[in-house]
Motif scaffolding. Structure first.
Motif, mmCIF file in Angstrom:
data_model
loop_
_atom_site.group_PDB
_atom_site.id
_atom_site.type_symbol
_atom_site.label_atom_id
_atom_site.label_comp_id
_atom_site.label_asym_id
_atom_site.label_seq_id
_atom_site.Cartn_x
_atom_site.Cartn_y
_atom_site.Cartn_z
ATOM 1 N N TYR A 186 -11.897 -3.190 -3.237
ATOM 2 C CA TYR A 186 -12.394 -3.214 -1.960
ATOM 3 C C TYR A 186 -14.056 -3.360 -2.071
ATOM 4 O O TYR A 186 -14.663 -2.873 -1.046
ATOM 5 N N TYR B 199 -6.770 6.254 1.006
ATOM 6 C CA TYR B 199 -5.642 5.833 1.257
ATOM 7 C C TYR B 199 -4.932 5.225 0.041
ATOM 8 O O TYR B 199 -3.742 5.503 -0.073
ATOM 9 N N ILE C 145 0.223 -3.461 3.979
ATOM 10 C CA ILE C 145 0.116 -4.405 2.934
ATOM 11 C C ILE C 145 -1.294 -5.010 2.853
ATOM 12 O O ILE C 145 -1.921 -5.078 3.618
ATOM 13 N N HIS C 146 -1.592 -5.594 1.446
ATOM 14 C CA HIS C 146 -2.814 -6.131 1.313
ATOM 15 C C HIS C 146 -2.214 -7.485 0.768
ATOM 16 O O HIS C 146 -1.612 -7.876 0.123
ATOM 17 N N GLY C 147 -3.251 -8.582 1.381
ATOM 18 C CA GLY C 147 -3.178 -10.178 0.795
ATOM 19 C C GLY C 147 -4.367 -10.632 0.563
ATOM 20 O O GLY C 147 -5.340 -10.342 1.336
ATOM 21 N N LEU D 245 -16.301 -4.415 0.908
ATOM 22 C CA LEU D 245 -16.297 -3.584 1.846
ATOM 23 C C LEU D 245 -16.995 -2.184 1.753
ATOM 24 O O LEU D 245 -16.935 -1.376 2.553
ATOM 25 N N ASN E 83 -2.052 -0.023 7.188
ATOM 26 C CA ASN E 83 -1.326 -1.156 7.538
ATOM 27 C C ASN E 83 -0.593 -1.927 6.461
ATOM 28 O O ASN E 83 -0.398 -3.005 6.276
ATOM 29 N N THR F 228 -5.029 -8.060 10.754
ATOM 30 C CA THR F 228 -5.488 -6.530 10.099
ATOM 31 C C THR F 228 -5.206 -5.386 10.841
ATOM 32 O O THR F 228 -4.686 -4.430 10.622
ATOM 33 N N ARG G 77 -1.207 -14.639 4.312
ATOM 34 C CA ARG G 77 -1.820 -13.827 5.390
ATOM 35 C C ARG G 77 -1.046 -14.182 6.707
ATOM 36 O O ARG G 77 -0.940 -13.093 7.449
ATOM 37 N N LYS H 280 0.931 -1.207 -0.183
ATOM 38 C CA LYS H 280 0.071 -0.025 0.100
ATOM 39 C C LYS H 280 0.922 1.356 0.059
ATOM 40 O O LYS H 280 2.189 1.339 0.138
ATOM 41 N N LEU I 272 -10.476 4.453 3.382
ATOM 42 C CA LEU I 272 -10.006 3.198 2.660
ATOM 43 C C LEU I 272 -9.586 3.661 1.262
ATOM 44 O O LEU I 272 -8.225 3.508 0.686
ATOM 45 N N VAL J 87 -4.781 0.634 11.911
ATOM 46 C CA VAL J 87 -5.444 -0.139 11.035
ATOM 47 C C VAL J 87 -5.536 0.488 9.459
ATOM 48 O O VAL J 87 -5.551 -0.040 8.638
ATOM 49 N N SER J 88 -5.708 1.798 9.522
ATOM 50 C CA SER J 88 -5.969 2.396 8.389
ATOM 51 C C SER J 88 -4.698 2.800 7.620
ATOM 52 O O SER J 88 -4.898 3.563 6.403
ATOM 53 N N PHE K 213 -15.617 3.126 7.256
ATOM 54 C CA PHE K 213 -14.342 3.560 6.861
ATOM 55 C C PHE K 213 -14.106 3.470 5.084
ATOM 56 O O PHE K 213 -12.822 3.711 4.791
ATOM 57 N N ARG L 51 3.101 -6.546 9.486
ATOM 58 C CA ARG L 51 2.112 -5.506 10.205
ATOM 59 C C ARG L 51 2.691 -5.560 11.405
ATOM 60 O O ARG L 51 2.511 -4.426 12.159
#
Ligand code: ATP
Ligand code: MG
Length: 137
Positions: free
Chosen positions: A49, A64, A114-116, A52, A112, A91, A85, A9, A61, A109-110, A57, A102
């Motif tokens: 996303y 971001y 990296i995404h997987g 979500l 963090n 998260t 993960r 991210k 998100l 959390v906002s 949020f 992380r």
């Protein structure tokens, strides 16, 4: 062989964590199948996303994710979705174990890092979204 979609991210890129993150997946024994450095549009981040979109949020998100360049990658190997993960950590960074990405590099959390992908099925969808031209053989 199983594949997963991993995205560094904007905060991870800005903080100089690209090398550390790639190194963790490489040292574990995973194979980098595809990688690109890119900026994403708002509509694209919303699509990534989409699950979500009802969350309070969601707008934050999306803002971001579009705030700077990201590194989009496909990693391949045995159980790479679940193990990826685990390498990333929980998260919420305060719940992420030390030794995870992380756990070692994030507090919010906002932001963090990296995404997987969270399942093989979602990994396939995300790889198709981010690498529409496919991956090199
Ligand atoms: P990711 O999908 O980015 O890998 P994840 O699967 O661990 O993260 P999700 O539930 O899918 O977690 O949430 C996606 C992202 O939304 C989180 O990584 C985080 O950046 C953000 N997020 C989740 N909860 C919150 C929250 N309460 N406030 C702000 N941002 C949040
Ligand atoms: Mg997720």
């Amino acid at each position: 062989m199983e594949q997963t979609f991993i995205m560094i991210k904007p905060d991870g890129v800005q903080r100089g964590l690209i090398g550390d993150i790639i190194s963790r997946f490489e040292k574990k024994g995973y194979y980098l199948k595809g990688m690109k450095f890119m900026n994403v549009e708002k509509s694209f981040a919303q699509q990534h996303y989409a699950d979500l979109s009802a969350q309070p949020f969601f707008a934050k998100l999306v803002d971001y994710i579009i705030s700077g360049p990201v590194v989009a990658m496909v990693w391949e190997g045995k159980d790479v979705v679940l193990t990826g993960r685990r390498i990333i950590g929980a998260t919420r960074p305060w719940e992420a174990a030390p030794g995870t990405i992380r756990g070692d590099h994030a507090v919010e959390v906002s932001r963090n890092v990296i995404h997987g992908s969270d399942s093989v099925e979602n990994g396939k969808k995300e790889i198709a979204l981010w690498f529409p031209g496919g991956l090199a053989e």
